[in-house]
Scaffold this motif. Structure first.
Motif, PDB file in Angstrom:
ATOM      1  N   GLY A  46      -4.425  10.050   4.941  1.00 28.66           N
ATOM      2  CA  GLY A  46      -4.342   8.973   5.579  1.00 28.66           C
ATOM      3  C   GLY A  46      -5.690   8.560   6.229  1.00 28.66           C
ATOM      4  N   GLU A  47      -6.148   9.619   6.045  1.00 29.79           N
ATOM      5  CA  GLU A  47      -7.239   9.489   5.851  1.00 29.79           C
ATOM      6  C   GLU A  47      -8.564   8.168   5.670  1.00 29.79           C
ATOM      7  OE1 GLU A  47     -11.297  12.044   6.564  1.00 29.79           O
ATOM      8  OE2 GLU A  47     -10.426  12.949   7.957  1.00 29.79           O
ATOM      9  N   SER A  48      -8.720   8.613   4.122  1.00 29.46           N
ATOM     10  CA  SER A  48      -8.979   7.827   3.359  1.00 29.46           C
ATOM     11  C   SER A  48      -8.207   5.999   2.897  1.00 29.46           C
ATOM     12  CB  SER A  48      -8.370   7.396   1.692  1.00 29.46           C
ATOM     13  OG  SER A  48      -7.890   8.121   1.131  1.00 29.46           O
ATOM     14  N   LEU A  57      -1.459   8.157  11.256  1.00 28.53           N
ATOM     15  CA  LEU A  57      -2.498   7.064  10.846  1.00 28.53           C
ATOM     16  C   LEU A  57      -1.695   5.974  11.228  1.00 28.53           C
ATOM     17  CD1 LEU A  57      -4.135   5.149   8.449  1.00 28.53           C
ATOM     18  CD2 LEU A  57      -1.621   6.051   7.095  1.00 28.53           C
ATOM     19  N   LEU A  58      -0.024   5.950  11.285  1.00 25.28           N
ATOM     20  CA  LEU A  58      -0.006   4.513  11.841  1.00 25.28           C
ATOM     21  C   LEU A  58      -0.396   4.042  13.704  1.00 25.28           C
ATOM     22  CD1 LEU A  58       1.870   2.096  12.445  1.00 25.28           C
ATOM     23  CD2 LEU A  58       4.182   3.848  12.366  1.00 25.28           C
ATOM     24  N   ARG A  59      -0.169   5.366  14.262  1.00 25.77           N
ATOM     25  CA  ARG A  59      -0.798   5.337  15.744  1.00 25.77           C
ATOM     26  C   ARG A  59      -1.758   4.629  15.591  1.00 25.77           C
ATOM     27  NH1 ARG A  59      -4.309   7.068  19.404  1.00 25.77           N
ATOM     28  NH2 ARG A  59      -5.392   8.664  17.591  1.00 25.77           N
ATOM     29  N   ARG A  60      -2.898   5.106  14.924  1.00 20.51           N
ATOM     30  CA  ARG A  60      -4.483   4.231  14.783  1.00 20.51           C
ATOM     31  C   ARG A  60      -4.396   3.150  14.434  1.00 20.51           C
ATOM     32  NH1 ARG A  60      -8.182   8.303  13.743  1.00 20.51           N
ATOM     33  NH2 ARG A  60      -9.851   6.933  13.482  1.00 20.51           N
ATOM     34  N   ASP A 100       3.578   8.569   2.939  1.00 18.56           N
ATOM     35  CA  ASP A 100       4.657   9.911   3.960  1.00 18.56           C
ATOM     36  C   ASP A 100       4.242  10.570   4.840  1.00 18.56           C
ATOM     37  OD1 ASP A 100       5.712  12.337   3.365  1.00 18.56           O
ATOM     38  OD2 ASP A 100       4.313  13.414   2.348  1.00 18.56           O
ATOM     39  N   ILE A 101       4.851  10.911   5.870  1.00 18.73           N
ATOM     40  CA  ILE A 101       4.611  11.753   7.392  1.00 18.73           C
ATOM     41  C   ILE A 101       3.218  13.025   7.038  1.00 18.73           C
ATOM     42  CG2 ILE A 101       5.187  13.151   9.606  1.00 18.73           C
ATOM     43  CD1 ILE A 101       7.861  10.758   9.610  1.00 18.73           C
ATOM     44  N   LYS A 102       4.182  13.900   6.288  1.00 18.43           N
ATOM     45  CA  LYS A 102       3.298  14.910   6.418  1.00 18.43           C
ATOM     46  C   LYS A 102       1.898  14.673   4.690  1.00 18.43           C
ATOM     47  CE  LYS A 102       6.887  17.981   8.197  1.00 18.43           C
ATOM     48  NZ  LYS A 102       7.703  16.950   8.009  1.00 18.43           N
ATOM     49  N   MET A 103       1.266  14.684   5.938  1.00 19.59           N
ATOM     50  CA  MET A 103      -0.037  14.477   4.663  1.00 19.59           C
ATOM     51  C   MET A 103      -1.040  15.753   5.041  1.00 19.59           C
ATOM     52  SD  MET A 103      -0.351  11.027   3.000  1.00 19.59           S
ATOM     53  CE  MET A 103      -0.164   9.966   4.730  1.00 19.59           C
ATOM     54  N   PRO A 104      -1.833  15.992   4.247  1.00 19.29           N
ATOM     55  CA  PRO A 104      -3.315  16.931   4.704  1.00 19.29           C
ATOM     56  C   PRO A 104      -4.223  15.751   5.362  1.00 19.29           C
ATOM     57  CG  PRO A 104      -3.830  16.541   2.750  1.00 19.29           C
ATOM     58  CD  PRO A 104      -2.274  15.779   3.162  1.00 19.29           C
ATOM     59  N   ARG A 105      -5.162  16.327   6.230  1.00 20.37           N
ATOM     60  CA  ARG A 105      -6.333  15.701   6.405  1.00 20.37           C
ATOM     61  C   ARG A 105      -5.611  14.917   7.866  1.00 20.37           C
ATOM     62  NH1 ARG A 105      -9.988  12.788   1.875  1.00 20.37           N
ATOM     63  NH2 ARG A 105     -11.505  12.635   4.367  1.00 20.37           N
ATOM     64  N   MET A 106      -5.299  13.249   7.609  1.00 20.54           N
ATOM     65  CA  MET A 106      -4.266  13.009   8.781  1.00 20.54           C
ATOM     66  C   MET A 106      -2.944  12.411   8.436  1.00 20.54           C
ATOM     67  SD  MET A 106      -5.096   8.771   9.892  1.00 20.54           S
ATOM     68  CE  MET A 106      -7.143   9.472  10.303  1.00 20.54           C
ATOM     69  N   ASP A 107      -2.327  12.666   9.011  1.00 26.16           N
ATOM     70  CA  ASP A 107      -0.585  12.370   8.526  1.00 26.16           C
ATOM     71  C   ASP A 107       0.214  10.905   8.495  1.00 26.16           C
ATOM     72  OD1 ASP A 107       0.081  11.886  10.935  1.00 26.16           O
ATOM     73  OD2 ASP A 107       1.119  14.133  11.395  1.00 26.16           O
ATOM     74  N   ALA A 150       0.829  -1.310   0.522  1.00 25.13           N
ATOM     75  CA  ALA A 150       0.331   0.145  -0.005  1.00 25.13           C
ATOM     76  C   ALA A 150       1.093   0.991  -0.191  1.00 25.13           C
ATOM     77  CB  ALA A 150      -1.180   0.032   1.501  1.00 25.13           C
ATOM     78  N   LEU A 151       0.291   2.048  -1.073  1.00 23.62           N
ATOM     79  CA  LEU A 151       0.745   3.318  -1.002  1.00 23.62           C
ATOM     80  C   LEU A 151       0.112   4.264  -0.647  1.00 23.62           C
ATOM     81  CD1 LEU A 151       2.168   2.614  -4.854  1.00 23.62           C
ATOM     82  CD2 LEU A 151       3.394   2.799  -2.186  1.00 23.62           C
ATOM     83  N   VAL A 152       0.732   5.693   0.311  1.00 23.40           N
ATOM     84  CA  VAL A 152      -0.076   6.312   0.814  1.00 23.40           C
ATOM     85  C   VAL A 152       0.856   8.160   1.100  1.00 23.40           C
ATOM     86  CG1 VAL A 152      -1.349   7.256   2.892  1.00 23.40           C
ATOM     87  CG2 VAL A 152      -0.915   4.758   3.017  1.00 23.40           C
ATOM     88  N   ASP A 153      -0.085   8.585   0.299  1.00 27.10           N
ATOM     89  CA  ASP A 153       1.606   9.967  -0.386  1.00 27.10           C
ATOM     90  C   ASP A 153       0.255  11.101  -0.885  1.00 27.10           C
ATOM     91  OD1 ASP A 153       3.027  12.153  -1.400  1.00 27.10           O
ATOM     92  OD2 ASP A 153       4.763  10.323  -0.674  1.00 27.10           O
ATOM     93  N   ASP A 154       0.417  12.634  -0.719  1.00 26.26           N
ATOM     94  CA  ASP A 154      -0.628  13.259  -1.245  1.00 26.26           C
ATOM     95  C   ASP A 154       0.061  13.422  -2.236  1.00 26.26           C
ATOM     96  OD1 ASP A 154       1.922  14.199   0.051  1.00 26.26           O
ATOM     97  OD2 ASP A 154       0.354  16.047   0.386  1.00 26.26           O
TER      98      ASP A 154
END
Length: 244
Positions: free
Chosen positions: A35-37, A64-67, A53-60, A6-10
């Motif tokens: 991160g939210e999606s 995301l990792l904590r959740r 990515d660490i720096k993202m809008p809505r949820m960084d 999975a790739l998560v990046d804005d």
């Protein structure tokens, strides 16, 4: 087995280019722009590994990792963080949150693919051990034995490190560099030799990269033991491990 990443990046360009590169290596990919999606999808149907990515809008990426770590499905999901270049605060926060490794932007796709492959190999071996399967790797090879040097104990199969019985959390790269030093105590390893141990042969990194990893290794071990001095520097030659 075909692994899913999975790739998560804005950044749409990063998502597209990395996805194409991973698919060319035989991986299946899933992409998310924030991160939210990604949270719901990764919690309900976790991939084999996530690159965030660490720096993202809505949820960084940190949130995301904590959740994810709060959900049973995401508790053991291997994660690589993409961080701002030379941002040690991001790196420290990411590793403290339970990330397996980090890579600074801008990054080499070859380096990212090499890190993904190394983490997945270790994750696969850990799953086999947890499932009570035989003591061999996926191809039938014997799993590496624990490495014990003085107060240092390293378990390559489980990617576990302790110093005087205290756990020390290392990234894959840090683990491989330390392992190369500890295998032959007192022998000076050049930066090139340590790069060969930690990186894929097609990946180029400069000397400062190895120096940075050594600096972080010392810092992490000094949290477990303020008097830690087992990694010696021979200026102009390289580094060695002191088996005390």
């Amino acid at each position: 087995m075909r692994h899913t990443i999975a790739l998560v990046d804005d950044d749409r360009n990063i998502l597209t280019s990395v996805s194409i590169a991973l698919q060319a290596e035989g991986y299946a990919t899933r992409i998310y722009s924030d991160g939210e999606s990604a949270l719901k999808a990764l919690s309900e149907n976790p991939p084999d590994l996530a690159v965030c990515d660490i720096k993202m809008p809505r949820m960084d990426g940190l949130e995301l990792l904590r959740r994810l770590r709060e959900s049973p499905a995401g508790a053991t999901l291997p994660v690589i963080f993409l961080t701002s270049k030379d941002d040690e605060a991001d790196e420290a926060l990411g590793l403290a949150s339970g990330a397996d490794d980090y890579i600074a932007k801008p990054f080499s796709q070859r380096l990212l693919i090499a890190r993904i492959a190394a983490i997945l190999r270790r994750a696969d071996l850990t799953r086999r051990i947890a499932a009570g399967e035989d003591g061999n790797g996926p191809g039938g090879e014997a799993l590496p034995d624990k490495l014990e040097r003085g107060r240092l104990t390293m378990d390559p199969a489980r990617h576990e490190v302790t110093w005087a019985g205290r756990p020390v959390s290392l990234t894959v790269t840090e683990f491989l560099i330390l392992e190369a030093l500890a295998q032959r105590p007192g022998v000076v390893r050049s930066r090139n030799q340590l790069m060969d141990a930690a990186y894929h042969e097609d990946v180029f990194v400069d000397d400062r990269t190895v120096d940075s990893h050594i600096k972080r290794l010392r810092r992490k071990f000094r949290l477990a033991d303020p008097g830690f001095a087992a990694i010696d520097t021979l200026y102009g030659a390289g580094y060695s491990f002191a088996d005390d």
